[in-house]
Design an enzyme around this catalytic site. Structure first.
Site, PDB file in Angstrom:
ATOM      1  N   SER A  19       4.934   2.095   8.043  1.00 36.63           N
ATOM      2  CA  SER A  19       4.639   1.076   7.047  1.00 36.63           C
ATOM      3  C   SER A  19       5.891   0.692   6.280  1.00 36.63           C
ATOM      4  O   SER A  19       6.589   1.555   5.744  1.00 36.63           O
ATOM      5  CB  SER A  19       3.591   1.581   6.049  1.00 36.63           C
ATOM      6  OG  SER A  19       2.305   1.522   6.596  1.00 36.63           O
ATOM      7  N   HIS A  43       0.820  -1.211   0.000  1.00 34.90           N
ATOM      8  CA  HIS A  43       0.000   0.000   0.000  1.00 34.90           C
ATOM      9  C   HIS A  43       0.858   1.267   0.000  1.00 34.90           C
ATOM     10  O   HIS A  43       0.345   2.356  -0.267  1.00 34.90           O
ATOM     11  CB  HIS A  43      -0.962  -0.003   1.193  1.00 34.90           C
ATOM     12  CG  HIS A  43      -0.306   0.204   2.527  1.00 34.90           C
ATOM     13  ND1 HIS A  43       0.018  -0.829   3.372  1.00 34.90           N
ATOM     14  CD2 HIS A  43       0.076   1.326   3.176  1.00 34.90           C
ATOM     15  CE1 HIS A  43       0.566  -0.368   4.467  1.00 34.90           C
ATOM     16  NE2 HIS A  43       0.616   0.948   4.381  1.00 34.90           N
ATOM     17  N   ASP A  57       0.520  -7.638   1.253  1.00 30.54           N
ATOM     18  CA  ASP A  57       0.878  -6.243   1.500  1.00 30.54           C
ATOM     19  C   ASP A  57       2.393  -6.042   1.531  1.00 30.54           C
ATOM     20  O   ASP A  57       2.915  -5.341   2.407  1.00 30.54           O
ATOM     21  CB  ASP A  57       0.250  -5.741   2.804  1.00 30.54           C
ATOM     22  CG  ASP A  57       0.156  -4.215   2.842  1.00 30.54           C
ATOM     23  OD1 ASP A  57       0.540  -3.576   1.850  1.00 30.54           O
ATOM     24  OD2 ASP A  57      -0.286  -3.672   3.874  1.00 30.54           O
TER      25      ASP A  57
END
Length: 575
Positions: A265, A156, A187
């Site tokens: 992230s 993402h 992911d």
């Protein structure tokens, strides 16, 4: 698929915590003062007036139980703590903390120089107006260098990327990166940099084994609140099958209590030996919880890397295309002919497009997968004192691998050897970077339904705002063929030819001139080759739309010019 579905009610949104991904839009990280005010607000600081000459120091003692005063006449034992010191041991810098006889061992400093900051410019498709894209925006996240001149980050973090740049720790140079693979389900994304200067002076991160509960972890990255690298520490608090928000899948995951925030992230999580044991990718946001973060563990990371190396690209995680039911009720087990020593789960439905649909049947009892017995609640032994959902065994496989399944059918034990494949949903959870398809005739905009489309039309709460029929198909419908799509009239671009049809929106198209609509391409082909006088569309809710063929095709050109639409159909339908 491959698990017992959870029941979902439509209506008022329950107060449940939700997991969110952790990337930072650059506008938030650089220009928004509201986010920084939450961190540096005066309301978070207790202001104390400075003491003056007439004020006693006792007036500023904290409330609560008073400290025990030391007797000045009684000698006190000496307390000495050696300062921390660093020394080199076999090439690894070891941080030795000497305590007061507490016996603490050495702790390896993580390889933080291998952690990079990821800058990405995104240009997302506009699913509500599929012939155009949204305004581009920027985000920042984290990543880290692995062997083979490659970098790992979150999928993402580079979704719908236009440009990706990387910056090393302590450097003022941003290097252009190339995206090698994007694993939507897990992911994870893999990048590389062509510039040789980027790889000078850095060592790749080494991976460690899956940690145990209460093992210490250190999350390193570039979260919100500053521009330099950030380190937070905690412990592993849970290991189980988690719901991956970005990919709408369920894979093995770690829950940790380290504080991870937006921008973490893609950053690595290190163990106390300095090895990477996971990738930070989402956190739990709820008023009743604190410091709950989630990490992609090394088994999932290694699966992604080996899949890329084996197939030259990412092929995905296989799935068992069945829905199953727990067999915990003794009467249910007895009625199915199970013996007291037999355990397993009952197959409710089978995906018609899955390879196992040719051998498995509804009401079969799955007793074991690859020789590992399945319990009545659908779990299998994991590690000492732990159990995990048997879908974990499936995700350990690769697309195209074989698996041995033992089932009980009519009190008879049968053994099958099946091929595993990725699962295709009727309403896909992701478009995997591809632009949406569309077709326009007479002002009617036809497109396919996907989760990004529902989110575009109804917002983040689409599970409560979308029409019931679309939600029912999202949660329960299975495709009858690999190329089946859910085609809808997205909207009607108002013109003289479609008077009276203006209020039709997001309604499924069932048939055209009596022929069932299988997918959007078949609909476009039938309409373009139609030589009948009328175009008749059968819609859901027993609605019909009838247009004169010649007039509709002529009016389409004017409608496209009015709305500045470049073509009546997307490029993927023209081929």
């Amino acid at each position: 698929m491959g698990r017992e579905p959870t029941k979902r009610k439509r209506g008022r949104k329950p107060k449940n915590p939700s997991a969110e991904t952790l990337d930072i839009p650059s506008s938030t990280a650089t220009t928004s003062t509201a986010a920084l005010d939450d961190v540096f607000s005066v309301g978070n600081v207790e202001l104390i007036d400075s003491p003056n000459a007439t004020t006693s120091v006792d007036d500023y003692r904290p409330r609560g139980r008073p400290k025990k005063r030391l007797n000045p006449d009684k000698p006190q034992p000496l307390q000495r703590r050696a300062p921390p010191r660093l020394f080199e041991n076999g090439g690894d810098f070891v941080d030795v903390v000497v305590g007061e006889g507490d016996g603490l061992g050495p702790r390896v400093v993580p390889a933080m120089d291998a952690v990079v900051k990821v800058f990405c410019v995104h240009t997302e498709p506009n699913f509500s107006l599929p012939w155009q894209r949204k305004r581009q925006y920027s985000s920042s996240s984290s990543g880290f260098i692995i062997a083979g001149r490659r970098i790992l980050t979150n999928a993402h973090s580079v979704e719908h990327f236009t440009q990706v740049k990387l910056k090393k720790r302590g450097s003022d140079t941003k290097f252009l990166a190339t995206v090698l693979a994007i694993g939507t389900e897990c992911d994870i994304a893999m990048l590389t940099v062509d510039d040789d200067d980027f790889w000078e002076g850095v060592s790749p991160v080494e991976f460690g084994d899956l940690p145990a509960l209460q093992d210490a972890v250190t999350v390193v990255g570039y979260p919100i609140g500053g521009d330099t690298i950030s380190v937070t520490s905690g412990v592993v608090s849970r290991i189980e099958i988690l719901s991956y928000v970005h990919g709408s899948t369920e894979l093995l995951g770690l829950q940790i209590d380290a504080a991870i925030n937006s921008g973490n992230s893609g950053g690595p999580a290190f163990n106390d030996k300095g090895n990477c044991v996971g990738i930070a990718f989402q956190s739990l946001k709820h008023e009743d919880v604190e410091n709950i973060g989630y990490v992609i563990p090394t088994p999932v990371i290694k699966h992604f890397i080996q899949d890329y190396e084996k197939n030259g690209g990412y092929t995905g995680f296989p799935i068992l295309g069945v829905e199953w039911q727990k067999m915990e009720n003794p009467d249910l087990r007895m009625s199915m002919g199970m013996k007291p020593d037999q355990k397993g789960v009952r197959i409710r439905r089978i995906d018609p497009t899955a390879p196992e649909s040719t051998v498995l049947q509804p009401s079969d009892i799955i007793l074991s997968f690859d020789g590992i017995d399945i319990a009545n609640d659908g779990t299998v032994p994991f590690r000492h004192g732990e159990r995990i959902g048997f879908s974990y065994l499936v995700t350990q496989k690769y697309t195209g691998d074989n698996a041995a399944i033992k089932v009980l059918r009519n009190s008879e034990i049968l053994n099958f050897d099946i091929d595993l494949a990725t699962h295709k949903r009727l309403i896909p959870a992701h478009n995997k970077g591809r632009p949406p398809s569309y077709y326009i005739i007479g002002g009617f905009v036809f497109t396919t339904v996907s989760v990004p489309y529902l989110r575009s039309e109804y917002g983040k709460e689409y599970e409560f705002e979308a029409p019931v029929k679309l939600l029912d198909k999202l949660l329960h419908s299975m495709p009858q063929s690999p190329d089946e799509q859910l085609v809808v009239v997205s909207q009607v671009l108002v013109a003289d030819i479609n008077i009276g049809y203006e209020e039709i929106v997001n309604t499924q198209v069932l048939a055209f001139n009596g022929q069932p609509v299988k997918n959007l391409k078949s609909l476009a082909t039938m309409v373009e080759s139609c030589e009948d006088e009328f175009l008749k569309f059968d819609l859901d809710y027993q609605q019909i739309v009838v247009l004169r063929t010649k007039t509709a095709k002529e009016a389409t050109l004017d409608i496209l010019a009015t709305h500045c639409i470049p073509s009546a159909m997307s490029d993927d339908l023209k081929s």
